[in-house]
Design a protein around this motif. Structure first.
Motif, PDB file in Angstrom:
ATOM      1  N   ILE A 209       0.909  -1.267   0.044  1.00  0.00           N
ATOM      2  CA  ILE A 209      -0.173   0.017   0.044  1.00  0.00           C
ATOM      3  C   ILE A 209       0.766   1.176  -0.030  1.00  0.00           C
ATOM      4  O   ILE A 209       0.529   2.169  -0.694  1.00  0.00           O
ATOM      5  CB  ILE A 209      -0.974   0.067   1.178  1.00  0.00           C
ATOM      6  N   LEU A 210       1.966   1.279   0.666  1.00  0.00           N
ATOM      7  CA  LEU A 210       2.604   2.406   0.825  1.00  0.00           C
ATOM      8  C   LEU A 210       3.824   2.863  -0.026  1.00  0.00           C
ATOM      9  O   LEU A 210       4.018   3.779  -0.730  1.00  0.00           O
ATOM     10  CB  LEU A 210       3.309   2.764   2.374  1.00  0.00           C
ATOM     11  N   GLU A 211       4.472   1.819  -0.314  1.00  0.00           N
ATOM     12  CA  GLU A 211       5.519   1.853  -1.300  1.00  0.00           C
ATOM     13  C   GLU A 211       5.299   2.323  -2.606  1.00  0.00           C
ATOM     14  O   GLU A 211       5.876   3.428  -3.319  1.00  0.00           O
ATOM     15  CB  GLU A 211       6.421   0.523  -1.432  1.00  0.00           C
ATOM     16  N   PRO A 212       4.082   1.883  -3.522  1.00  0.00           N
ATOM     17  CA  PRO A 212       3.698   2.447  -4.526  1.00  0.00           C
ATOM     18  C   PRO A 212       3.125   3.750  -4.397  1.00  0.00           C
ATOM     19  O   PRO A 212       2.591   4.382  -5.745  1.00  0.00           O
ATOM     20  CB  PRO A 212       2.975   1.223  -4.989  1.00  0.00           C
ATOM     21  N   ASN A 213       2.753   4.324  -3.356  1.00  0.00           N
ATOM     22  CA  ASN A 213       1.912   5.251  -3.329  1.00  0.00           C
ATOM     23  C   ASN A 213       2.719   6.764  -3.282  1.00  0.00           C
ATOM     24  O   ASN A 213       3.245   6.978  -2.332  1.00  0.00           O
ATOM     25  CB  ASN A 213       1.099   5.176  -1.854  1.00  0.00           C
ATOM     26  N   LEU A 214       2.571   7.417  -4.335  1.00  0.00           N
ATOM     27  CA  LEU A 214       3.276   8.534  -4.516  1.00  0.00           C
ATOM     28  C   LEU A 214       2.931   9.735  -3.707  1.00  0.00           C
ATOM     29  O   LEU A 214       3.853  10.564  -3.017  1.00  0.00           O
ATOM     30  CB  LEU A 214       2.996   9.033  -5.967  1.00  0.00           C
ATOM     31  N   PHE A 215       1.444   9.679  -3.235  1.00  0.00           N
ATOM     32  CA  PHE A 215       1.226  10.568  -2.207  1.00  0.00           C
ATOM     33  C   PHE A 215       1.691  10.476  -0.953  1.00  0.00           C
ATOM     34  O   PHE A 215       2.012  11.529  -0.118  1.00  0.00           O
ATOM     35  CB  PHE A 215      -0.409  10.815  -2.140  1.00  0.00           C
ATOM     36  N   TYR A 216       1.879   9.304  -0.418  1.00  0.00           N
ATOM     37  CA  TYR A 216       2.458   8.876   0.541  1.00  0.00           C
ATOM     38  C   TYR A 216       3.885   9.592   0.910  1.00  0.00           C
ATOM     39  O   TYR A 216       4.320  10.219   1.754  1.00  0.00           O
ATOM     40  CB  TYR A 216       2.552   7.362   0.887  1.00  0.00           C
ATOM     41  N   HIS A 217       4.691   9.327  -0.136  1.00  0.00           N
ATOM     42  CA  HIS A 217       6.079   9.850  -0.276  1.00  0.00           C
ATOM     43  C   HIS A 217       6.115  11.367  -0.268  1.00  0.00           C
ATOM     44  O   HIS A 217       7.095  12.032   0.244  1.00  0.00           O
ATOM     45  CB  HIS A 217       6.826   9.262  -1.445  1.00  0.00           C
ATOM     46  N   LEU A 218       5.207  12.080  -1.144  1.00  0.00           N
ATOM     47  CA  LEU A 218       5.302  13.187  -1.129  1.00  0.00           C
ATOM     48  C   LEU A 218       4.771  14.054   0.124  1.00  0.00           C
ATOM     49  O   LEU A 218       5.259  14.859   0.546  1.00  0.00           O
ATOM     50  CB  LEU A 218       3.986  13.828  -2.294  1.00  0.00           C
ATOM     51  N   LEU A 219       3.957  13.464   0.757  1.00  0.00           N
ATOM     52  CA  LEU A 219       3.676  13.968   2.293  1.00  0.00           C
ATOM     53  C   LEU A 219       4.994  13.609   3.228  1.00  0.00           C
ATOM     54  O   LEU A 219       5.087  14.559   4.165  1.00  0.00           O
ATOM     55  CB  LEU A 219       2.313  13.237   2.762  1.00  0.00           C
ATOM     56  N   GLN A 220       5.293  12.480   2.958  1.00  0.00           N
ATOM     57  CA  GLN A 220       6.325  11.947   4.004  1.00  0.00           C
ATOM     58  C   GLN A 220       7.694  12.924   4.052  1.00  0.00           C
ATOM     59  O   GLN A 220       8.371  12.982   5.240  1.00  0.00           O
ATOM     60  CB  GLN A 220       6.855  10.664   3.924  1.00  0.00           C
ATOM     61  N   ILE A 221       8.101  13.517   2.821  1.00  0.00           N
ATOM     62  CA  ILE A 221       9.284  14.304   2.963  1.00  0.00           C
ATOM     63  C   ILE A 221       8.807  15.664   3.522  1.00  0.00           C
ATOM     64  O   ILE A 221      10.068  16.328   3.720  1.00  0.00           O
ATOM     65  CB  ILE A 221       9.603  14.675   1.459  1.00  0.00           C
ATOM     66  N   VAL A 222       7.634  16.145   3.725  1.00  0.00           N
ATOM     67  CA  VAL A 222       7.481  17.264   4.646  1.00  0.00           C
ATOM     68  C   VAL A 222       7.073  16.952   5.846  1.00  0.00           C
ATOM     69  O   VAL A 222       7.533  17.588   6.851  1.00  0.00           O
ATOM     70  CB  VAL A 222       6.195  18.045   3.908  1.00  0.00           C
ATOM     71  N   ARG A 223       6.525  15.668   6.135  1.00  0.00           N
ATOM     72  CA  ARG A 223       5.606  15.642   7.512  1.00  0.00           C
ATOM     73  C   ARG A 223       6.671  14.864   8.482  1.00  0.00           C
ATOM     74  O   ARG A 223       6.967  15.189   9.490  1.00  0.00           O
ATOM     75  CB  ARG A 223       4.553  14.537   7.220  1.00  0.00           C
TER      76      ARG A 223
END
Length: 265
Positions: A209-223
């Motif tokens: 669920i998380l690894e292919p999720n682009l939105f997760y990575h985009l949020l994570q580099i800020v959060r």
């Protein structure tokens, strides 16, 4: 009418060169929308704070997660997701809303995308002031890693710009796709760790669920920096690759169809 021979790439560079115009228009949009309101866009901040309080109280108890960890995570996640979703939803009508301007003034078409994203950036900074108060309430400290949120946010905006331009082109040609974008964003809201912690997922499910999720990575580099953590190298790499490939594909499409946008309106 815009000259059809002007390329999309030149249009983009011209819009960025006159970025002050987009920023001024964005500021004017906000003033116009809240001109008779005493609190202005801070009403959005208040409603966001109320939503965070309600969701935090419910899901914090449901997941049995300490508020010191969960509430800052939830707050930053909801504010960032609100920014992302607002940009992408607004992008589906960004050219339609500016129809009269596009047909009458020789402005770069990309200016309207920059205007929309700038408007949402301003609202984001209104909302992010909630986070320091949450840190004080739960007595959560910060460290020097928090400054990494600045390049992370810049990279997030770079990705949102190509997504917004791409969706703006496609949704101007196919108007019904706007509803599909709304539905897809609702799905991503639930499968992206915004109101739930990634640690709640089993390792195998997390990989799916998380690894292919682009939105997760985009949020994570800020959060992650806001939470006092270092984003993973994978999140940085995926975000950078997404920005490069996304802009290449978007410019290719924009170069081909830029001259037709005015006729689709």
């Amino acid at each position: 009418m815009l000259h059809p021979e002007a390329s999309g790439t030149k249009d983009v560079f011209s819009a960025f060169k006159n970025f002050y115009l987009s920023l001024y228009l964005a500021y004017s949009d906000i003033r116009q929308k809240y001109r008779r309101s005493s609190l202005g866009p801070f009403w959005i901040t208040i409603s966001t704070a109320v939503m965070i309080t309600c969701i935090g109280g419910i899901f914090g108890g449901l997941f049995k997660t300490p508020m010191k960890d969960f509430l800052p995570f939830l707050t930053s996640g909801l504010i960032l997701w609100g920014f992302v979703s607002s940009c992408l939803i607004d992008s589906t009508t960004v050219f339609v809303s500016a129809e009269s301007v596009i047909k009458q003034l020789p402005l770069p078409i990309t200016t309207h995308v920059l205007r929309m994203v700038s408007r949402n950036v301003i609202i984001f900074f209104h909302n992010i002031i909630i986070l320091p108060f949450v840190f004080l309430i739960v007595q959560k400290g910060v460290n020097k890693d928090i400054f990494l949120c600045l390049p992370g946010f810049f990279l997030l905006v770079v990705n949102l710009l190509w997504m917004s331009l791409l969706l703006g082109i496609i949704c101007t040609r196919f108007r019904d796709l706007g509803q599909i974008v709304n539905s897809v964003l609702q799905i991503f809201f639930y499968i992206t760790p915004i109101i739930w912690l990634p640690s709640l997922l089993p390792e195998r499910t997390s990989l799916m669920i998380l690894e292919p999720n682009l939105f997760y990575h985009l949020l994570q580099i800020v959060r992650a920096p806001l939470m006092g953590e270092l984003p993973s190298y994978l999140s940085w790499i995926i975000s950078v690759i997404s920005a490069i490939i996304g802009w290449i594909l978007t410019l290719a499409l924009f170069n081909r169809y830029r001259s037709r946008i005015a006729y689709w309106l």
